[in-house]
Scaffold this active site. Structure first.
Site, PDB file in Angstrom:
ATOM      1  N   TYR A   1       0.862  -1.186   0.000  1.00  0.00           N
ATOM      2  CA  TYR A   1       0.000   0.000   0.000  1.00  0.00           C
ATOM      3  C   TYR A   1       0.891   1.227   0.000  1.00  0.00           C
ATOM      4  O   TYR A   1       1.843   1.300   0.784  1.00  0.00           O
ATOM      5  CB  TYR A   1      -0.908  -0.001   1.237  1.00  0.00           C
ATOM      6  CG  TYR A   1      -1.801   1.223   1.355  1.00  0.00           C
ATOM      7  CD1 TYR A   1      -1.578   2.172   2.345  1.00  0.00           C
ATOM      8  CD2 TYR A   1      -2.866   1.432   0.481  1.00  0.00           C
ATOM      9  CE1 TYR A   1      -2.389   3.285   2.463  1.00  0.00           C
ATOM     10  CE2 TYR A   1      -3.690   2.547   0.600  1.00  0.00           C
ATOM     11  CZ  TYR A   1      -3.443   3.474   1.590  1.00  0.00           C
ATOM     12  OH  TYR A   1      -4.247   4.581   1.703  1.00  0.00           O
TER      13      TYR A   1
ATOM     14  N   ASP B   1       9.422   2.756  -0.462  1.00  0.00           N
ATOM     15  CA  ASP B   1       8.369   3.458   0.271  1.00  0.00           C
ATOM     16  C   ASP B   1       8.586   3.141   1.761  1.00  0.00           C
ATOM     17  O   ASP B   1       8.211   2.070   2.236  1.00  0.00           O
ATOM     18  CB  ASP B   1       6.988   3.009  -0.202  1.00  0.00           C
ATOM     19  CG  ASP B   1       5.888   3.679   0.629  1.00  0.00           C
ATOM     20  OD1 ASP B   1       4.702   3.488   0.294  1.00  0.00           O
ATOM     21  OD2 ASP B   1       6.223   4.371   1.613  1.00  0.00           O
TER      22      ASP B   1
ATOM     23  N   LYS C   1       4.773   9.343   8.829  1.00  0.00           N
ATOM     24  CA  LYS C   1       4.579   8.860  10.199  1.00  0.00           C
ATOM     25  C   LYS C   1       5.665   9.367  11.163  1.00  0.00           C
ATOM     26  O   LYS C   1       5.606  10.512  11.607  1.00  0.00           O
ATOM     27  CB  LYS C   1       4.482   7.336  10.171  1.00  0.00           C
ATOM     28  CG  LYS C   1       3.283   6.871   9.290  1.00  0.00           C
ATOM     29  CD  LYS C   1       3.147   5.387   9.219  1.00  0.00           C
ATOM     30  CE  LYS C   1       2.191   4.965   8.123  1.00  0.00           C
ATOM     31  NZ  LYS C   1       0.785   4.927   8.527  1.00  0.00           N
TER      32      LYS C   1
END
Ligand code: KE4
Length: 427
Positions: free
Chosen positions: A144, A239, A267
């Protein structure tokens, strides 16, 4: 546990927001119950609006490596707020955060700050396309990369939770430019490279997958990915929205020894505030406007308050790298507790997932890719989730998410969790 206030809020929320939430996975649909609403958080604890306290292994899906409301981070944010919230001009803080990111991940000579992981990955892909002049990208099923159109193909996280690997509303043309390979299967990448020679701009990968549950790269997979992308003149994008500053201070390139061309972070880099980043060597990043032809912009990019949260978080991590050994050891104890119950556990540092693989009651299985993950028993997972929640332990409300351990998860809480796992009736 009493969830009356949460129920009242959820009832109202559902009339005002799709599914009553601002991100699908928070709706708890996969675990057959309504979400609780959080009032406040401290250290490893969430306290909901009914006063229930949970040991939090979601850590806001990754940012919380220091635990919630770390005093140093809160103080830095409070101090920043008193000077104003946003200026739309450069600030000294952005320079310091960029310096710190580059110091932690030396491959990142130049970085652009943005506001979400989605924006970071979308922008890195655009740089790759602008730099190579090629249109196609290769991603992996179960990975994702946020919700930009071209990446919502066979995606993980909330899409797997909802069993909709491809989103509605994505034009055929976008999806046609996104080729999907099998994680941990380098031959599936080779085939796509050969069938699309000269057309692939980049391979984008989660260097440790964490959106189909945690699925680490098999021995040699990332090294082969690095070799094959070099061979075909294709850029490699790591990623690291989850793995960045999580697996090690230098993220996956330090943890695995494999180096990408472009990196995305989110994050942890924002310390819990809306801040993410993408970067790489000067040659690549000089393609980004206003230096080069690849446009990308953002009103709140590098927001001065969010930047201070990121700076303080990285400062703490840089000054005490012992944290990585501490959270790795604690996650290892949790993994052993799950394995003692016959569950299949994948772990990379402080990231782990316990899988309810087919036949988990008799023997452990193996989860090395999207197909393996899809075979897991979602009902058994939901029953486990609810039993843990009733015992005051909050794990991600989906088999296809990761469990995160923070520096605030003291040994006594880890031991309490292990005892709970040991006594849980797994139906
Ligand atoms: P955001 O746009 O949500 O900040 O980041 C997107 C993203 C990009 N890359 C990776 C590897 C990611 O894991 C994410 C987002 N992670 C999910 C949790 N698996 C966010 C939780 C949510 O969607 O609410």
């Amino acid at each position: 546990m009493d969830w009356n206030r949460s129920e009242q809020l959820f009832d109202k929320a559902r009339r005002l927001m799709p599914g009553g939430v601002n991100s699908p996975v928070r709706a708890f649909q996969a675990v057959g119950r309504h979400p609780f609403f959080v009032e406040r958080a401290q250290g490893p604890w969430l306290i909901d609006v009914d006063g229930n306290r949970y040991l939090d292994y979601v850590c806001s899906w990754g940012p919380g490596i220091l635990g919630h409301a770390h005093p140093g981070v809160i103080e830095a944010v409070q101090r920043a707020c008193t000077k104003g919230l946003t200026f739309g001009t450069p600030t000294a803080g952005e320079v310091e955060l960029a310096e710190r990111i580059s110091a932690c991940v030396p491959d990142v000579e130049m970085v652009r700050l943005v506001s979400s992981g989605t924006e970071a990955v979308m922008s890195a892909v655009r740089v790759a396309r602008g730099y190579t002049g090629r249109e196609k990208i290769i991603k992996f099923s179960g990975n994702y990369h946020g919700h930009s159109d071209g990446l919502l193909v066979k995606a993980g996280s909330g899409l797997m939770t909802q069993s909709v690997p491809d989103s509605g509303g994505v034009p055929e043309g976008y999806a046609a430019c996104t080729l999907t390979a099998v994680y941990n299967d380098i031959e599936s990448v080779r085939r796509l490279m050969e069938e699309n020679t000269g057309q692939v701009a980049a391979v984008v990968v989660e260097p440790v997958a964490a959106n189909m549950g945690v699925v680490p790269p098999k021995e040699g997979f990332l090294e082969s990915l690095r070799q094959i992308t070099r061979k075909y003149g294709v850029l490699l994008i790591f990623d690291e929205v989850i793995t960045g500053f999580r697996l090690a201070l230098g993220g996956a390139s330090e943890y695995t020894g494999v180096h990408a061309d472009l990196y995305t972070f989110g994050k942890i880099v924002g310390g819990g505030m809306p801040l993410a980043a993408y970067g790489g060597n000067r040659d690549l990043m000089s393609f980004v406007a206003p230096l080069g032809p690849v446009y990308q912009a953002g009103t709140l990019s590098g927001n001065p308050v969010a930047v201070m949260a990121g700076i303080e978080t990285l400062k703490i991590l840089m000054e005490d790298t012992g944290i990585y050994k501490r959270i790795d050891r604690r996650a290892g104890k949790l993994a052993e507790a799950f394995r003692s119950r016959g569950l299949t556990v994948n772990r990379a540092g402080s990231l782990l997932s316990a899988f309810f693989t087919p036949g988990f009651r008799e023997c452990a299985g193996r989860v090395e890719n999207y197909e393996d993950a899809c075979k897991c028993d979602r009902e058994a997972f939901a029953a486990y989730f609810n039993k843990m929640l009733e015992r005051g332990i909050y794990v991600a409300p989906s088999q296809f998410e990761a469990m995160f351990v923070s520096d605030a998860h003291e040994e006594e809480w880890i031991d309490m969790t292990c005892r709970t796992i040991g006594n849980l009736e797994l139906t």
